[in-house]
Motif scaffolding. Structure first.
Motif, PDB file in Angstrom:
ATOM      1  N   VAL A 108       0.677  -1.224   0.080  1.00  0.00           N
ATOM      2  CA  VAL A 108       0.043   0.177  -0.166  1.00  0.00           C
ATOM      3  C   VAL A 108       1.030   1.216  -0.044  1.00  0.00           C
ATOM      4  O   VAL A 108       0.473   2.100  -0.811  1.00  0.00           O
ATOM      5  CB  VAL A 108      -0.862   0.085   1.131  1.00  0.00           C
ATOM      6  CG1 VAL A 108      -1.656   1.324   1.313  1.00  0.00           C
ATOM      7  CG2 VAL A 108      -2.068  -1.055   1.040  1.00  0.00           C
ATOM      8  N   ARG A 109       1.910   1.129   0.903  1.00  0.00           N
ATOM      9  CA  ARG A 109       2.684   2.487   0.871  1.00  0.00           C
ATOM     10  C   ARG A 109       3.358   2.654  -0.664  1.00  0.00           C
ATOM     11  O   ARG A 109       3.481   3.872  -0.937  1.00  0.00           O
ATOM     12  CB  ARG A 109       3.877   2.239   1.645  1.00  0.00           C
ATOM     13  CG  ARG A 109       3.612   2.268   3.120  1.00  0.00           C
ATOM     14  CD  ARG A 109       4.865   2.277   3.921  1.00  0.00           C
ATOM     15  NE  ARG A 109       4.654   2.207   5.371  1.00  0.00           N
ATOM     16  CZ  ARG A 109       4.776   1.276   6.021  1.00  0.00           C
ATOM     17  NH1 ARG A 109       5.082   0.214   5.775  1.00  0.00           N
ATOM     18  NH2 ARG A 109       4.484   1.259   7.539  1.00  0.00           N
ATOM     19  N   ARG A 110       3.780   1.553  -1.277  1.00  0.00           N
ATOM     20  CA  ARG A 110       4.246   1.937  -2.463  1.00  0.00           C
ATOM     21  C   ARG A 110       3.443   2.473  -3.724  1.00  0.00           C
ATOM     22  O   ARG A 110       3.818   3.246  -4.396  1.00  0.00           O
ATOM     23  CB  ARG A 110       4.703   0.422  -3.017  1.00  0.00           C
ATOM     24  CG  ARG A 110       5.724   0.406  -4.424  1.00  0.00           C
ATOM     25  CD  ARG A 110       6.380  -1.184  -4.689  1.00  0.00           C
ATOM     26  NE  ARG A 110       5.472  -2.018  -4.655  1.00  0.00           N
ATOM     27  CZ  ARG A 110       5.154  -3.207  -4.166  1.00  0.00           C
ATOM     28  NH1 ARG A 110       6.019  -3.131  -2.932  1.00  0.00           N
ATOM     29  NH2 ARG A 110       4.218  -4.070  -4.229  1.00  0.00           N
ATOM     30  N   ILE A 111       2.297   2.139  -3.381  1.00  0.00           N
ATOM     31  CA  ILE A 111       1.228   2.291  -4.399  1.00  0.00           C
ATOM     32  C   ILE A 111       0.515   3.792  -4.167  1.00  0.00           C
ATOM     33  O   ILE A 111      -0.100   4.234  -4.863  1.00  0.00           O
ATOM     34  CB  ILE A 111       0.112   1.349  -4.915  1.00  0.00           C
ATOM     35  CG1 ILE A 111      -0.660   1.046  -3.805  1.00  0.00           C
ATOM     36  CG2 ILE A 111       0.854   0.047  -5.410  1.00  0.00           C
ATOM     37  CD1 ILE A 111      -1.739   0.179  -3.939  1.00  0.00           C
ATOM     38  N   LEU A 374      -6.510   7.576  10.536  1.00  0.00           N
ATOM     39  CA  LEU A 374      -5.096   8.145  10.024  1.00  0.00           C
ATOM     40  C   LEU A 374      -4.455   9.386  10.864  1.00  0.00           C
ATOM     41  O   LEU A 374      -3.267   9.028  11.027  1.00  0.00           O
ATOM     42  CB  LEU A 374      -5.423   8.703   8.603  1.00  0.00           C
ATOM     43  CG  LEU A 374      -6.291   7.940   7.586  1.00  0.00           C
ATOM     44  CD1 LEU A 374      -6.516   8.831   6.300  1.00  0.00           C
ATOM     45  CD2 LEU A 374      -5.151   6.937   7.151  1.00  0.00           C
ATOM     46  N   GLU A 375      -5.161   9.766  11.586  1.00  0.00           N
ATOM     47  CA  GLU A 375      -4.945  11.063  12.624  1.00  0.00           C
ATOM     48  C   GLU A 375      -3.960   9.874  13.566  1.00  0.00           C
ATOM     49  O   GLU A 375      -2.479  10.505  14.009  1.00  0.00           O
ATOM     50  CB  GLU A 375      -5.617  12.042  13.111  1.00  0.00           C
ATOM     51  CG  GLU A 375      -5.938  12.989  12.251  1.00  0.00           C
ATOM     52  CD  GLU A 375      -7.431  13.910  12.560  1.00  0.00           C
ATOM     53  OE1 GLU A 375      -7.963  13.275  13.647  1.00  0.00           O
ATOM     54  OE2 GLU A 375      -7.355  15.147  12.207  1.00  0.00           O
ATOM     55  N   GLU A 376      -4.463   8.984  14.152  1.00  0.00           N
ATOM     56  CA  GLU A 376      -4.046   8.325  15.108  1.00  0.00           C
ATOM     57  C   GLU A 376      -2.672   7.612  14.666  1.00  0.00           C
ATOM     58  O   GLU A 376      -1.790   7.334  15.245  1.00  0.00           O
ATOM     59  CB  GLU A 376      -5.004   7.226  15.542  1.00  0.00           C
ATOM     60  CG  GLU A 376      -4.224   6.458  16.698  1.00  0.00           C
ATOM     61  CD  GLU A 376      -5.198   5.167  17.104  1.00  0.00           C
ATOM     62  OE1 GLU A 376      -5.020   4.867  18.426  1.00  0.00           O
ATOM     63  OE2 GLU A 376      -6.154   4.954  16.412  1.00  0.00           O
ATOM     64  N   GLN A 377      -2.664   6.982  13.381  1.00  0.00           N
ATOM     65  CA  GLN A 377      -1.688   6.491  12.645  1.00  0.00           C
ATOM     66  C   GLN A 377      -0.338   7.346  12.675  1.00  0.00           C
ATOM     67  O   GLN A 377       0.462   6.897  13.018  1.00  0.00           O
ATOM     68  CB  GLN A 377      -2.005   5.890  11.265  1.00  0.00           C
ATOM     69  CG  GLN A 377      -2.932   4.768  11.314  1.00  0.00           C
ATOM     70  CD  GLN A 377      -2.294   3.402  11.597  1.00  0.00           C
ATOM     71  OE1 GLN A 377      -1.317   3.027  11.190  1.00  0.00           O
ATOM     72  NE2 GLN A 377      -2.640   2.917  12.926  1.00  0.00           N
ATOM     73  N   VAL A 378      -0.599   8.454  12.227  1.00  0.00           N
ATOM     74  CA  VAL A 378       0.550   9.656  12.228  1.00  0.00           C
ATOM     75  C   VAL A 378       0.774   9.898  13.525  1.00  0.00           C
ATOM     76  O   VAL A 378       2.250  10.017  13.831  1.00  0.00           O
ATOM     77  CB  VAL A 378       0.094  10.903  11.327  1.00  0.00           C
ATOM     78  CG1 VAL A 378       1.024  11.967  11.572  1.00  0.00           C
ATOM     79  CG2 VAL A 378      -0.145  10.526  10.089  1.00  0.00           C
ATOM     80  N   SER A 379       0.000  10.131  14.590  1.00  0.00           N
ATOM     81  CA  SER A 379       0.369  10.493  16.089  1.00  0.00           C
ATOM     82  C   SER A 379       1.542   9.398  16.660  1.00  0.00           C
ATOM     83  O   SER A 379       2.286   9.662  17.241  1.00  0.00           O
ATOM     84  CB  SER A 379      -0.824  10.806  16.743  1.00  0.00           C
ATOM     85  OG  SER A 379      -0.606  11.053  18.175  1.00  0.00           O
ATOM     86  N   GLY A 382       1.821   4.534  13.425  1.00  0.00           N
ATOM     87  CA  GLY A 382       1.325   3.172  13.468  1.00  0.00           C
ATOM     88  C   GLY A 382       1.885   2.382  12.349  1.00  0.00           C
ATOM     89  O   GLY A 382       2.616   2.782  11.558  1.00  0.00           O
ATOM     90  N   GLU A 383       1.035   1.279  11.946  1.00  0.00           N
ATOM     91  CA  GLU A 383       1.548   0.497  10.907  1.00  0.00           C
ATOM     92  C   GLU A 383       1.588   1.003   9.482  1.00  0.00           C
ATOM     93  O   GLU A 383       2.193   0.848   8.495  1.00  0.00           O
ATOM     94  CB  GLU A 383       0.594  -0.867  10.722  1.00  0.00           C
ATOM     95  CG  GLU A 383      -0.827  -0.663  10.586  1.00  0.00           C
ATOM     96  CD  GLU A 383      -1.564  -2.075  10.570  1.00  0.00           C
ATOM     97  OE1 GLU A 383      -1.330  -2.829   9.507  1.00  0.00           O
ATOM     98  OE2 GLU A 383      -2.451  -2.104  11.513  1.00  0.00           O
ATOM     99  N   LEU A 384       0.599   2.247   9.288  1.00  0.00           N
ATOM    100  CA  LEU A 384       0.263   2.638   7.792  1.00  0.00           C
ATOM    101  C   LEU A 384       1.310   4.024   7.848  1.00  0.00           C
ATOM    102  O   LEU A 384       1.376   4.716   6.804  1.00  0.00           O
ATOM    103  CB  LEU A 384      -1.068   3.172   7.661  1.00  0.00           C
ATOM    104  CG  LEU A 384      -1.937   2.303   7.172  1.00  0.00           C
ATOM    105  CD1 LEU A 384      -3.305   2.879   6.878  1.00  0.00           C
ATOM    106  CD2 LEU A 384      -1.540   1.691   5.782  1.00  0.00           C
ATOM    107  N   ASN A 388       4.848  10.201   3.535  1.00  0.00           N
ATOM    108  CA  ASN A 388       4.064  10.324   2.765  1.00  0.00           C
ATOM    109  C   ASN A 388       2.403  10.524   3.376  1.00  0.00           C
ATOM    110  O   ASN A 388       1.763  11.670   3.113  1.00  0.00           O
ATOM    111  CB  ASN A 388       3.796   9.523   1.343  1.00  0.00           C
ATOM    112  CG  ASN A 388       2.908   9.807   0.198  1.00  0.00           C
ATOM    113  OD1 ASN A 388       3.075  10.781  -0.212  1.00  0.00           O
ATOM    114  ND2 ASN A 388       1.912   8.814   0.250  1.00  0.00           N
ATOM    115  N   LEU A 389       2.244   9.665   4.229  1.00  0.00           N
ATOM    116  CA  LEU A 389       0.982   9.793   4.878  1.00  0.00           C
ATOM    117  C   LEU A 389       0.609  11.231   5.674  1.00  0.00           C
ATOM    118  O   LEU A 389      -0.020  11.773   5.745  1.00  0.00           O
ATOM    119  CB  LEU A 389       0.703   8.726   5.583  1.00  0.00           C
ATOM    120  CG  LEU A 389      -0.610   8.692   6.741  1.00  0.00           C
ATOM    121  CD1 LEU A 389      -1.770   9.009   5.843  1.00  0.00           C
ATOM    122  CD2 LEU A 389      -0.842   7.316   7.440  1.00  0.00           C
ATOM    123  N   ALA A 390       1.855  11.526   6.269  1.00  0.00           N
ATOM    124  CA  ALA A 390       1.814  12.529   7.205  1.00  0.00           C
ATOM    125  C   ALA A 390       1.718  13.969   6.368  1.00  0.00           C
ATOM    126  O   ALA A 390       0.813  14.796   6.864  1.00  0.00           O
ATOM    127  CB  ALA A 390       3.118  12.698   8.073  1.00  0.00           C
TER     128      ALA A 390
END
Length: 477
Positions: A108-111, A374-379, A382-384, A388-390
């Motif tokens: 998923v990160r790659r795409i 997604l906010e929690e993942q960045v905070s 997390g695994e995602l 790029n997500l941030a």
């Protein structure tokens, strides 16, 4: 009586992802029927779908990106086949992106524009191959799977591009050591559309060092499929999920080596410069020239091109003005085209604009849940999480502040809203179940989804030039 599903062979066609088959199949198959078209229905293995034991596992047993549609391999196949028979539409059921990957999250990160962070050891590859056998067995148990796309992009050794000449020679001897391979390329001299394919010894060694392991494992996956599927099926090679546009010599190498290994390939998907969920932003002239060369190379091996990442910035943007026409001209109409996430994006657009307060409220709940996750993942990283997500989250928050909440067209929501279908509450995929329930209980909402999914599918088929291809399929069966 129409035979369906079936193996389409090298028939040019559209293949679509049926992420929520209960919701999308009616419109997709009606769109095919309107255009008198045969087409593919698929989900990507490891990511979009998974064996039933993964789908039925409790939350946290597997990464959230694995089987993230909440639809098992068995279910998408069985529902697709039942609906196709009911509507008398010729389909090919495909296992898309049967992948060797460190994790679904890395894929998923790659795409989504990020970076995969893990490289696979030989032991990890063996473990992934065991999982692939589970995937293939479940698909084969339905007796209705007819096509497999094999993806070993993650095994490409990109470091070979930067290795010195001395390092290349030494590493080739240690890691490849196939003198017969050198002989297969040193005599090649092919001219294609102004491009001359001619290899020197060092060049062959560098390309082999880069791609040999990937091709080697690709063959092993084909052998697994051959062992589990005792009927005729097709094969596609996916080399689109790479950091760079495919080098023509590398495409030649891939096709030559798979031929040498006895892997019968119908389609190959190079990286032509497309980005997922984005319109093509490059020069159409350059795209034409690039695809023309790829098409010429693949034709040397009686293989057709396949185009992945086929959806654009909006559901109906068709990858940008002129893109489909450019592909058609460059390939002479002999190609395959794939889309998947666009149908879920269309669903989010329809829910956001629907007049029913119940539908709109549920859309807002989906939006809030995805954003909070997604906010929690960045905070908590997390695994995602990745940079790029941030970055996309920061951009989304800024746009929301300027334009108001519930923006469905931001890069963040386009690229990450897919995760909604695998989010759990009390162990249940409450968003996925809620969407299906709305579709079944709200007649106006169901009608709008069916109408727009049908319209999108019909537009894609027509724009790509696949209208009426069912006639050629019927002649060949």
């Amino acid at each position: 009586m129409l035979r369906t599903p079936l193996y389409l062979g090298k028939t040019p066609h559209l293949a679509v992802g049926v992420r929520i088959p209960e919701v999308f199949l009616d419109g997709i198959l009606d769109g095919f029927k309107d255009e008198r078209a045969a087409g593919g229905v698929m989900l990507s293995y490891h990511r979009e779908t998974a064996p039933e034991y993964v789908i039925n596992a409790p939350p946290g047993a597997y990464e959230i990106t694995r089987g993230h549609t909440g639809t098992s391999i068995r279910r998408y196949i069985e529902l697709s086949v039942a609906k196709a028979k009911e509507k008398e539409v010729a389909i090919e059921v495909e296992a898309d992106h049967v992948s060797v990957t460190a994790s679904a999250t890395d894929a998923v990160r790659r795409i989504t524009g990020g970076r995969a962070v893990t490289k696979l050891s030989d032991r990890e590859v063996e473990k992934v191959l065991e999982y692939i056998r589970d995937e293939v067995r479940e698909a084969a148990s339905t007796r209705n799977i007819y096509f497999f796309t094999i993806d070993t992009c993650e095994l490409i050794n990109h470091a070979a591009d930067q290795a010195t000449n001395d390092e290349v020679s030494a590493l080739f001897k240690d890691q490849v050591g196939d003198s017969g391979l050198l002989n297969r390329y040193l005599g090649v001299d092919v001219s294609l559309g102004g491009l001359r394919l001619k290899f020197d010894q060092l060049e062959v060694k560098r390309i082999a060092l880069k791609l040999y392991r990937s091709v080697e494992v690709l063959e092993r996956i084909y052998r697994i499929i051959r062992e589990e599927v005792p009927w005729e099926f097709g094969v596609e090679i996916a080399f689109d999920e790479t950091p760079n546009i495919t080098d023509p010599k590398e495409l030649f190498f891939i096709l030559r080596e798979t031929t040498e290994r006895g892997v019968p390939v119908d389609f190959v998907a190079p990286n032509v410069g497309f980005q997922k969920r984005e319109d093509y932003a490059g020069s159409l002239e350059e795209l034409y020239s690039r695809v023309k060369v790829y098409s010429g190379i693949s034709s040397l091996f009686s293989v057709l091109l396949s185009f992945h990442s086929g959806s654009g910035r909006t559901p109906f943007s068709m990858k940008g003005p002129g893109v489909h026409d450019t592909i058609r001209r460059a390939t002479g109409g002999l190609f395959k085209y794939k889309v998947s996430g666009v149908y879920f994006e269309l669903l989010m657009h329809l829910m956001a604009s629907h007049k029913s307060s119940r539908v709109r409220r549920f859309f807002e709940e989906i939006y809030d849940e995805v954003l909070a996750f997604l906010e929690e993942q960045v905070s908590v990283r997390g695994e995602l999480y990745d940079e790029n997500l941030a970055r996309l989250l920061e951009e989304h928050i800024r746009l929301s502040g300027n334009q108001g909440r519930y923006l469905v067209d931001t890069p963040l929501f386009r690229h990450y809203s897919f995760i909604a279908l695998n989010m759990r509450r009390d162990g249940k995929r409450f968003i996925r179940e809620g969407v299906v329930q709305l579709y079944e209980e709200e007649p106006e909402f169901k009608a709008s989804v069916d109408r727009e999914v049908r319209r999108l599918t019909s537009m894609l088929v027509e724009s790509l030039g696949f209208t009426g291809n069912a006639a050629s399929v019927r002649r060949n069966i």
